[in-house]
Design an enzyme around this catalytic site. Structure first.
Site, PDB file in Angstrom:
ATOM      1  N   ASP A 285       0.797  -1.145  -0.030  1.00 26.40           N
ATOM      2  CA  ASP A 285      -0.099  -0.028  -0.032  1.00 26.40           C
ATOM      3  C   ASP A 285       0.965   1.227  -0.073  1.00 26.40           C
ATOM      4  OD1 ASP A 285      -2.549   1.475   0.182  1.00 26.40           O
ATOM      5  OD2 ASP A 285      -1.888   1.839   2.189  1.00 26.40           O
TER       6      ASP A 285
ATOM      7  N   GLU B   2      -1.951  -1.264  -6.182  1.00 36.68           N
ATOM      8  CA  GLU B   2      -3.242  -0.720  -6.517  1.00 36.68           C
ATOM      9  C   GLU B   2      -2.978  -0.104  -7.864  1.00 36.68           C
ATOM     10  OE1 GLU B   2      -5.714   1.027  -2.446  1.00 36.68           O
ATOM     11  OE2 GLU B   2      -3.696   1.774  -2.850  1.00 36.68           O
TER      12      GLU B   2
ATOM     13  N   ASP C 134      -3.018   1.203   7.060  1.00 39.82           N
ATOM     14  CA  ASP C 134      -2.355   0.965   5.790  1.00 39.82           C
ATOM     15  C   ASP C 134      -1.931  -0.577   5.815  1.00 39.82           C
ATOM     16  OD1 ASP C 134      -2.599   3.417   5.102  1.00 39.82           O
ATOM     17  OD2 ASP C 134      -0.720   3.949   6.402  1.00 39.82           O
TER      18      ASP C 134
END
Length: 427
Positions: A187, A282, A379
């Site tokens: 992340d 992502e 996170d």
């Protein structure tokens, strides 16, 4: 035989070579702009597509008539036109993210390309080497690492710290076999530069500028603004020696900041690619994330300064560059890179799969699931969720110590997921 890797070294030209390279750099910029303008004009007026094969013939004639073009090596001019061809090909390719070829401003980095067949390198000792360039002679550079292959091209460039030479090298390196190492999710954020799902603490990038350097940069920017105003008012817009020194000082600080950022990024991506068999990230749209909130005169934006600060923090962490490096390093070290949809990764419980914005109140650092009571760093919880999505998307055969959550909320749209009814707490 094409270049499959790159090597960059610090170059140390003599005073005469420095002046020649500076002149060539501005000639390269002007030649690019003229060639691009010619193509744009012919297309707009006659719908005629001009390519480098025809422009190279015109370049030969121009070298005889214009001294500033004739001083530039012929091979460099031809290389610029071929690069312009490639820029147009990338623009026309629907699968390539490149935009329309842009004109180069005077403030752009100076860069002079050379074909590999006109470049010769000789080693002086363990730390120094020389490269022979057309019409320049032997250019000394610091041999910080071995070339490791056949030189296919060379580019001399200058940034705030000085001159550098880059070689495109054919090293004949093939992608490694799958390394069979554990999977992970990463992340990328602002507060935590990177949180890996298999780790308990985030990886933090140190500030790219110290407090003293930030104060100095702000003072230099203010001085530059005053000097530019004076130049426009009293000097006809011409830059004086003091203004150029101020711009050079700003460039040195900016280059130092960029080097620190790139150092952290390279170390992070190399470590991830070497020690993991699958890497989930992502699929971020950085341009959309960093849009300006200024708005228009009729509809002015809100919290413009705060959004500008957030945009700088996002870009300082270079999520796009991290993804680009992971793409080629994953192939190099035998791992797999999987990008997953970023929707609700920070609101999804990695233990039970419940999606609820209330699990992370106020976008704080703590994630507390409203369904199962699972608590974790927000996170880290998102990185575990990213790993689970990556395993389902393209790496289900990768061994991992974490099981996939049993209960999942179907991803049938952002609005439906937010409006989904919240189940009662378990007694």
């Amino acid at each position: 035989m094409t270049a499959d890797t790159g090597r960059k070294y610090r170059a140390y030209p003599t005073r005469g070579q420095d002046q020649v390279l500076t002149g060539w750099g501005h000639t390269v910029r002007a030649l690019w702009n003229v060639a691009l303008e010619q193509r744009v004009y012919l297309w707009e007026q006659r719908r005629y597509t001009l390519r480098s094969a025809e422009q190279c013939k015109q370049l030969t004639a121009a070298r005889k008539e214009l001294d500033w073009i004739g001083e530039l090596p012929a091979q460099t001019g031809q290389q610029i036109l071929r690069t312009l061809d490639r820029a147009y090909d990338n623009f026309w390719n629907p699968g390539h993210p490149a935009g329309y070829p842009a004109r180069k401003k005077r403030g752009n980095r100076l860069s002079i390309p050379f074909p590999g067949q006109w470049v010769e390198v000789r080693k002086l000792n363990r730390e120094w080497a020389e490269v022979r360039l057309p019409k320049l002679g032997w250019l000394r550079f610091r041999l910080s690492r071995a070339l490791g292959g056949t030189i296919r091209n060379a580019t001399v460039s200058r940034d705030g710290n000085g001159w550098h030479i880059s070689f495109g090298v054919h090293a004949e390196r093939k992608p490694d076999a799958p390394n069979g190492k554990p999977a992970c999710g990463v992340d990328f954020g602002v507060a935590a530069s990177a949180f890996v799902s298999t780790e308990t603490t985030p990886r933090l990038m140190r500030p790219t500028l110290t407090a003293h350097e930030k104060r100095r940069l702000k003072a230099l920017e203010q001085r530059k603004a005053r000097q530019v105003t004076y130049a426009k008012k009293y000097n006809g817009g011409k830059y004086g020696t003091r203004l150029r020194k101020t711009i050079a000082a700003i460039g040195r600080l900016r280059t130092r900041q960029a080097n620190r950022r790139h150092d952290f990024t390279h170390k992070l991506t190399t470590d991830l690619a070497k020690n993991h068999g699958l890497i989930g990230i992502e699929d971020l749209r950085v341009k959309n994330m960093t849009k300006c909130a200024k708005g228009t005169a009729e509809k002015p934006g809100k919290n413009v300064r705060q959004k500008a600060g957030l945009n700088r923090s996002i870009l300082d962490n270079t999520p796009g560059e991290r993804r680009r490096q992971l793409e080629y390093k994953a192939r190099m070290y035998g791992s797999v890179l999987v990008s997953v949809p970023p929707f609700h990764t920070s609101q999804t419980c990695a233990a039970c799969g419940q999606v609820d914005p209330e699990s992370r109140k106020g976008c704080g650092r703590l994630f507390a699931c409203t369904r199962c009571g699972h608590e974790d760093d927000a996170d880290h919880n998102a990185s575990v969720e990213i790993e689970a999505r990556a395993r389902r998307t393209g790496g289900s055969d990768i061994n991992s110590t974490r099981s996939i959550p049993r209960v999942r909320v179907p991803a049938t749209g952002r609005r439906r997921m937010r409006e989904a009814s919240k189940p009662a707490h378990a007694s």
